[in-house]
Design a protein around this motif. Structure first.
Motif, PDB file in Angstrom:
ATOM      1  N   LEU A 149       5.126   4.765  -5.983  1.00 29.69           N
ATOM      2  CA  LEU A 149       5.554   4.345  -7.309  1.00 29.69           C
ATOM      3  C   LEU A 149       4.395   4.411  -8.310  1.00 29.69           C
ATOM      4  CD1 LEU A 149       7.723   1.240  -6.346  1.00 29.69           C
ATOM      5  CD2 LEU A 149       8.509   3.564  -6.849  1.00 29.69           C
ATOM      6  N   PRO A 150       4.702   4.547  -9.583  1.00 27.57           N
ATOM      7  CA  PRO A 150       3.652   4.583 -10.622  1.00 27.57           C
ATOM      8  C   PRO A 150       3.186   3.179 -10.994  1.00 27.57           C
ATOM      9  CG  PRO A 150       5.803   4.891 -11.622  1.00 27.57           C
ATOM     10  CD  PRO A 150       6.042   4.833 -10.136  1.00 27.57           C
ATOM     11  N   VAL A 151       2.376   2.577 -10.130  1.00 23.20           N
ATOM     12  CA  VAL A 151       1.850   1.244 -10.396  1.00 23.20           C
ATOM     13  C   VAL A 151       0.388   1.359 -10.797  1.00 23.20           C
ATOM     14  CG1 VAL A 151       3.451   0.135  -8.801  1.00 23.20           C
ATOM     15  CG2 VAL A 151       1.249   0.929  -7.948  1.00 23.20           C
ATOM     16  N   ARG A 152      -0.141   0.255 -11.346  1.00 19.30           N
ATOM     17  CA  ARG A 152      -1.519   0.296 -11.853  1.00 19.30           C
ATOM     18  C   ARG A 152      -2.528   0.471 -10.730  1.00 19.30           C
ATOM     19  NH1 ARG A 152      -1.574  -4.307 -16.692  1.00 19.30           N
ATOM     20  NH2 ARG A 152      -0.134  -3.184 -18.074  1.00 19.30           N
ATOM     21  N   GLU A 153      -2.326  -0.231  -9.627  1.00 18.85           N
ATOM     22  CA  GLU A 153      -3.247  -0.125  -8.500  1.00 18.85           C
ATOM     23  C   GLU A 153      -2.709   0.900  -7.506  1.00 18.85           C
ATOM     24  OE1 GLU A 153      -5.398  -4.237  -7.663  1.00 18.85           O
ATOM     25  OE2 GLU A 153      -3.231  -4.487  -7.651  1.00 18.85           O
ATOM     26  N   SER A 154      -2.632   2.130  -7.936  1.00 21.90           N
ATOM     27  CA  SER A 154      -2.057   3.167  -7.088  1.00 21.90           C
ATOM     28  C   SER A 154      -3.117   3.770  -6.167  1.00 21.90           C
ATOM     29  CB  SER A 154      -1.444   4.271  -7.950  1.00 21.90           C
ATOM     30  OG  SER A 154      -2.444   4.852  -8.773  1.00 21.90           O
ATOM     31  N   VAL A 155      -2.653   4.376  -5.081  1.00 20.57           N
ATOM     32  CA  VAL A 155      -3.539   5.099  -4.170  1.00 20.57           C
ATOM     33  C   VAL A 155      -3.094   6.555  -4.161  1.00 20.57           C
ATOM     34  CG1 VAL A 155      -4.034   3.088  -2.739  1.00 20.57           C
ATOM     35  CG2 VAL A 155      -2.074   4.522  -2.179  1.00 20.57           C
ATOM     36  N   TYR A 188      -3.487   8.856  -1.749  1.00 15.63           N
ATOM     37  CA  TYR A 188      -2.959   9.378  -0.484  1.00 15.63           C
ATOM     38  C   TYR A 188      -2.945   8.242   0.538  1.00 15.63           C
ATOM     39  CZ  TYR A 188      -7.856   9.283   0.892  1.00 15.63           C
ATOM     40  OH  TYR A 188      -9.130   8.869   1.164  1.00 15.63           O
ATOM     41  N   LEU A 189      -2.189   8.419   1.577  1.00 14.35           N
ATOM     42  CA  LEU A 189      -2.106   7.440   2.653  1.00 14.35           C
ATOM     43  C   LEU A 189      -2.822   7.963   3.884  1.00 14.35           C
ATOM     44  CD1 LEU A 189       1.644   6.321   2.393  1.00 14.35           C
ATOM     45  CD2 LEU A 189      -0.373   5.032   1.675  1.00 14.35           C
ATOM     46  N   SER A 190      -3.550   7.071   4.539  1.00 11.40           N
ATOM     47  CA  SER A 190      -4.220   7.414   5.793  1.00 11.40           C
ATOM     48  C   SER A 190      -4.436   6.137   6.579  1.00 11.40           C
ATOM     49  CB  SER A 190      -5.564   8.102   5.524  1.00 11.40           C
ATOM     50  OG  SER A 190      -6.475   7.189   4.912  1.00 11.40           O
ATOM     51  N   VAL A 191      -4.694   6.273   7.848  1.00 13.14           N
ATOM     52  CA  VAL A 191      -4.932   5.110   8.692  1.00 13.14           C
ATOM     53  C   VAL A 191      -6.187   4.372   8.241  1.00 13.14           C
ATOM     54  CG1 VAL A 191      -5.469   4.333  11.042  1.00 13.14           C
ATOM     55  CG2 VAL A 191      -3.761   6.125  10.687  1.00 13.14           C
ATOM     56  N   SER A 192      -7.218   5.114   7.889  1.00 15.72           N
ATOM     57  CA  SER A 192      -8.470   4.471   7.448  1.00 15.72           C
ATOM     58  C   SER A 192      -8.258   3.700   6.150  1.00 15.72           C
ATOM     59  CB  SER A 192      -9.567   5.519   7.273  1.00 15.72           C
ATOM     60  OG  SER A 192      -9.189   6.486   6.297  1.00 15.72           O
ATOM     61  N   LEU A 193      -7.475   4.268   5.231  1.00 17.18           N
ATOM     62  CA  LEU A 193      -7.182   3.569   3.983  1.00 17.18           C
ATOM     63  C   LEU A 193      -6.400   2.285   4.258  1.00 17.18           C
ATOM     64  CD1 LEU A 193      -7.009   3.567   0.800  1.00 17.18           C
ATOM     65  CD2 LEU A 193      -4.763   4.615   1.114  1.00 17.18           C
ATOM     66  N   VAL A 243       0.841  -1.204   0.000  1.00 16.73           N
ATOM     67  CA  VAL A 243       0.000   0.000   0.000  1.00 16.73           C
ATOM     68  C   VAL A 243       0.872   1.248   0.000  1.00 16.73           C
ATOM     69  CG1 VAL A 243      -1.659   1.340   1.359  1.00 16.73           C
ATOM     70  CG2 VAL A 243      -1.985  -1.121   1.083  1.00 16.73           C
ATOM     71  N   ILE A 244       1.921   1.232   0.811  1.00 12.61           N
ATOM     72  CA  ILE A 244       2.818   2.387   0.879  1.00 12.61           C
ATOM     73  C   ILE A 244       3.502   2.615  -0.471  1.00 12.61           C
ATOM     74  CG2 ILE A 244       4.930   3.278   1.936  1.00 12.61           C
ATOM     75  CD1 ILE A 244       4.094   1.845   4.516  1.00 12.61           C
ATOM     76  N   MET A 245       4.018   1.551  -1.062  1.00  8.38           N
ATOM     77  CA  MET A 245       4.705   1.680  -2.344  1.00  8.38           C
ATOM     78  C   MET A 245       3.745   2.107  -3.457  1.00  8.38           C
ATOM     79  SD  MET A 245       7.724   1.224  -1.480  1.00  8.38           S
ATOM     80  CE  MET A 245       8.478   1.308  -3.093  1.00  8.38           C
ATOM     81  N   SER A 246       2.478   1.706  -3.343  1.00  6.50           N
ATOM     82  CA  SER A 246       1.484   2.084  -4.357  1.00  6.50           C
ATOM     83  C   SER A 246       1.199   3.581  -4.329  1.00  6.50           C
ATOM     84  CB  SER A 246       0.183   1.310  -4.145  1.00  6.50           C
ATOM     85  OG  SER A 246       0.392  -0.071  -4.326  1.00  6.50           O
ATOM     86  N   ALA A 247       1.476   4.199  -3.190  1.00  5.99           N
ATOM     87  CA  ALA A 247       1.289   5.645  -3.093  1.00  5.99           C
ATOM     88  C   ALA A 247       2.512   6.402  -3.595  1.00  5.99           C
ATOM     89  CB  ALA A 247       1.010   6.034  -1.646  1.00  5.99           C
TER      90      ALA A 247
END
Length: 365
Positions: free
Chosen positions: A142-148, A150-155, A136-140
């Motif tokens: 790096l430019p990956v397909r399943e990106s997020v 922003y990061l949050s505790v709820s996410l 999840v952290i890396m998806s925020a």
């Protein structure tokens, strides 16, 4: 007694002398190093310390199948290969994870008790939680397909417990299916017959699916494995090895609309591919059987660590672009992913970190 011994032939992942399977499995997927035989049914869960009855020898065919399916998983997690061969990817995705889930349900044994079962689940959850969090952290970043965005505790909590991101969905599905299976079996009681348990189990999975927490089709493939186990049928008997299975596979695969695991044709392809692969296994030399068996008995390691390396090999695409088919990239990347995953597990064993990550002193044997 003979029948009881037959029921005892199962595979698991354990936290002491055994390993995953399967994931597969695992493993796992389905993996594990300890399928043995004894006179009494003792039990255990699909991926944990012991099983229904310890067995003298591993079920080599299950290890082999798990190795094939985990290697196919890694191959088509390579974005370059998946994009270059979309039809092959669609075909493989039709049967490889459904087969993994069937094996997972087949080797799942909840008879030993709640505490050992939950201990097993805990030591699947720890690697899952660590790697899913990292993904999840890396998806925020790096430019990956399943990106997020922003990061949050709820996410993070949502991805960890409800909607896993990336390739670790299988471990999430495995834990959820296993826990629900244990709960239904215990609440139903000893007097309930298998049909009643399976009906209630399917309804529970349907509710979770309606809530968006679990894929119903994945849960149904897992349930198919449970049905096979509770019917006392041997896996190798039900999935009868046959080279003739390749003919209907070709016929079904010729129509791209059949390449869907949620359809009857997808289920048929899964059955036929297992049947065909079991026939191929008989032709392999012993050295190849042993090599694939080792990979199949450690699929948990590959399930956990291979995503790290499928991302790490992306810079090799332009380096190996002189080979137009992509097969050189595939072979180099696959070796890199497998060896790298085992190298991490080996280092963890040597540094005595495995007890904190896997729940046992040594993951590799």
């Amino acid at each position: 007694m003979a029948k009881m011994e037959k029921i005892g032939n199962m595979q698991t992942i354990d936290n002491k002398g055994d390993k995953f399977f399967c994931l597969p499995m695992i493993s796992m997927p389905c993996t594990g190093s300890g399928y043995r035989e004894v006179d009494l049914i003792k039990s255990t869960f699909f991926i944990t310390n012991q099983f229904l009855c310890s067995m003298k020898n591993r079920i080599a065919e299950l290890d082999y199948l798990k190795s094939i399916f985990i290697l196919l998983m890694i191959v088509f997690h390579l974005v370059y290969i998946g994009d270059k061969y979309p039809y092959a990817k669609a075909l493989v995705y039709t049967f490889h994870m459904p087969a993994f889930l069937i094996i997972s349900g087949y080797v799942m044994n909840i008879a030993k008790g709640i505490r050992p079962f939950l201990r097993t689940m805990w030591w699947i959850f720890i690697p899952y939680a660590v790697m899913e969090t990292g993904y999840v952290i890396m998806s925020a970043i790096l430019p990956v397909r399943e990106s997020v965005e922003y990061l949050s505790v709820s996410l993070w909590l949502d991805k960890l417990f409800l909607h896993p991101l990336g390739p670790y969905w299988y471990l999430h599905t495995l834990m959820l299916c296993g826990l629900v299976y244990l709960l239904v079996d215990k609440l139903a009681g000893k007097r309930s017959n298998t049909v009643s348990v399976l009906i209630i189990l399917t309804l529970c999975y349907a509710v979770l699916s309606a809530c968006g927490i679990l894929s119903l089709i994945n849960a149904l493939y897992f349930t198919a494995g449970v049905v096979l186990r509770r019917s006392s049928l041997d896996f190798r008997t039900f999935f009868s090895a046959s080279f003739w299975a390749l003919l209907p596979v070709i016929w079904l695969a010729a129509d791209e609309t059949n390449l869907n695991k949620s359809t009857l044709s997808g289920a048929a392809l899964t059955y036929l591919m297992i049947s065909f692969l079991l026939a191929v296994y008989r032709c392999f030399p012993d050295c190849l059987k042993r090599g694939l068996g080792y990979i199949g008995s450690h699929t948990f390691v590959l399930l956990v660590f291979s995503p790290v390396f499928t991302m790490a090999v992306k810079p090799l695409v332009p380096v190996l672009a002189f080979e137009p088919t992509g097969m050189l990239f595939l072979c180099v990347s696959l070796c890199f992913c497998v060896i790298g995953s085992f190298a991490i597990a080996w280092v963890m064993d040597k540094l005595n970190l495995s007890r904190f990550f896997w729940g046992k002193a040594h993951m590799l044997s």
